[in-house]
Design an enzyme around this catalytic site. Structure first.
Site, PDB file in Angstrom:
ATOM      1  N   HIS A  37       8.646  -3.311  -7.242  1.00 16.92           N
ATOM      2  CA  HIS A  37       8.010  -2.777  -8.451  1.00 16.92           C
ATOM      3  C   HIS A  37       8.946  -2.044  -9.397  1.00 16.92           C
ATOM      4  O   HIS A  37       8.532  -1.095 -10.171  1.00 16.92           O
ATOM      5  CB  HIS A  37       6.887  -1.813  -8.256  1.00 16.92           C
ATOM      6  CG  HIS A  37       5.830  -2.186  -7.164  1.00 16.92           C
ATOM      7  ND1 HIS A  37       5.101  -3.478  -7.044  1.00 16.92           N
ATOM      8  CD2 HIS A  37       5.631  -1.951  -5.948  1.00 16.92           C
ATOM      9  CE1 HIS A  37       4.289  -3.467  -6.105  1.00 16.92           C
ATOM     10  NE2 HIS A  37       4.613  -2.531  -5.249  1.00 16.92           N
ATOM     11  N   GLU A  39       8.716  -7.032 -10.899  1.00 16.76           N
ATOM     12  CA  GLU A  39       7.161  -7.509 -10.457  1.00 16.76           C
ATOM     13  C   GLU A  39       7.386  -9.203 -10.678  1.00 16.76           C
ATOM     14  O   GLU A  39       7.931  -9.630 -11.820  1.00 16.76           O
ATOM     15  CB  GLU A  39       6.104  -7.049 -11.300  1.00 16.76           C
ATOM     16  CG  GLU A  39       5.820  -5.674 -11.146  1.00 16.76           C
ATOM     17  CD  GLU A  39       4.973  -5.391  -9.753  1.00 16.76           C
ATOM     18  OE1 GLU A  39       3.857  -5.175  -9.603  1.00 16.76           O
ATOM     19  OE2 GLU A  39       6.035  -5.126  -8.965  1.00 16.76           O
ATOM     20  N   GLY A  56       0.746  -1.107   0.043  1.00 17.63           N
ATOM     21  CA  GLY A  56      -0.025   0.014  -0.133  1.00 17.63           C
ATOM     22  C   GLY A  56       0.886   1.117   0.094  1.00 17.63           C
ATOM     23  O   GLY A  56       1.736   1.085  -0.699  1.00 17.63           O
ATOM     24  N   SER A  93       5.642  -5.372  -1.321  1.00 16.99           N
ATOM     25  CA  SER A  93       5.592  -4.039  -1.737  1.00 16.99           C
ATOM     26  C   SER A  93       6.011  -2.935  -0.429  1.00 16.99           C
ATOM     27  O   SER A  93       7.410  -2.978  -0.143  1.00 16.99           O
ATOM     28  CB  SER A  93       4.471  -3.495  -2.097  1.00 16.99           C
ATOM     29  OG  SER A  93       4.174  -2.168  -2.511  1.00 16.99           O
ATOM     30  N   ALA A  94       5.312  -2.155  -0.078  1.00 12.15           N
ATOM     31  CA  ALA A  94       5.600  -1.379   1.277  1.00 12.15           C
ATOM     32  C   ALA A  94       5.900  -2.229   2.428  1.00 12.15           C
ATOM     33  O   ALA A  94       7.004  -1.739   3.251  1.00 12.15           O
ATOM     34  CB  ALA A  94       4.440  -0.678   1.519  1.00 12.15           C
TER      35      ALA A  94
END
Length: 244
Positions: free
Chosen positions: A156, A191, A87, A119-120
């Site tokens: 990413h 990714e 997020g 991700s985060a």
């Protein structure tokens, strides 16, 4: 022994959450049947936790959202494993500071608790979040994060498109700007890929959805290079920031 699974992304296009990395998730959990999920990077904590619970249910794993714990610090200190979702990195880090969870998370990881991030949740595994792609929608007390690995991370990661007419900075350009002020490696994760760390061993794995190697490594004063497989040399202590 440090035990990490750091995913670039939790969901590949056209697939269910964690489907592309389910075997890697099962390997790091190593038979554990309970997982504490940190949903603070998104606003909808209940919905996010439910999606992750559905994703790991085939592995026989129950999920507890950390936001539901009466004592979040105690929940981390007793967690058999922790997964921090993606997020907005700044929102996630601000919440971890507000709830005084950074030190308990570091302690548990140093004790050998598996830590999974996407991700985060992967961004905060580095020393700082200065190489995140996210907009600073909130202001954490500091950009210092967990420091579970001694290098910066950039989930990413997207390669420059030679056919693009967009005149803004590419990801590679932004990371070059970071190295104008800092002397610490940055590992870009494409990714569909992830970094697995166990003690003094680190490996890049997964299948990049854009083709090529799982990762791209950037160092100060050197061109980026594609990397895959064993990257244990990155676990050596990093240099101090340069700042200017």
């Amino acid at each position: 022994m440090t035990d990490l699974l750091l995913l670039s992304n939790s969901t590949n296009h056209g697939r269910d959450p964690l489907e592309h990395a389910r075997d890697a998730v099962a390997e790091v959990l190593d038979g554990r049947t309970e997982l504490v999920f940190v949903p603070f990077a998104l606003a909808d904590h209940d919905g996010y936790t439910e999606r992750i619970a559905t994703a790991v249910a085939p592995l026989g794993v129950r999920v507890r959202g950390l936001h539901t714990a009466a004592d979040p610090v105690a929940a981390v200190r007793s967690a058999p494993a922790v997964f921090t979702g993606g997020g907005n990195t700044f929102r996630l880090l601000a919440e971890l500071y507000r709830r005084e969870l950074l030190e308990p998370l570091r302690d548990r990881v140093s004790e050998g608790m598996p830590y999974l991030g996407a991700s985060a949740g992967t961004n905060i595994a580095g020393p700082t979040v200065r190489t995140t792609n996210d907009m600073p929608i909130v202001e954490p007390p500091s950009l210092t994060s967990l420091g579970l690995v001694p290098f910066q991370l950039n989930p990413h990661y997207v390669d420059p498109d030679p056919a693009s007419r967009h005149m803004g900075e590419t990801r590679e350009k932004r990371l070059a700007e970071f190295h104008e002020c800092n002397d610490i490696p940055v590992l870009g994760l494409r990714e569909g890929t992830w970094l697995r760390v166990r003690g003094d061993w680190a490996e890049l794995a997964g299948v990049s959805t854009s083709g090529g190697a799982p990762g791209r490594l950037f160092r100060r004063g050197a061109p980026g290079e594609d990397v895959s497989g064993d990257v244990s040399d990155l676990l050596a202590p990093a240099s101090e920031p340069v700042w200017g």
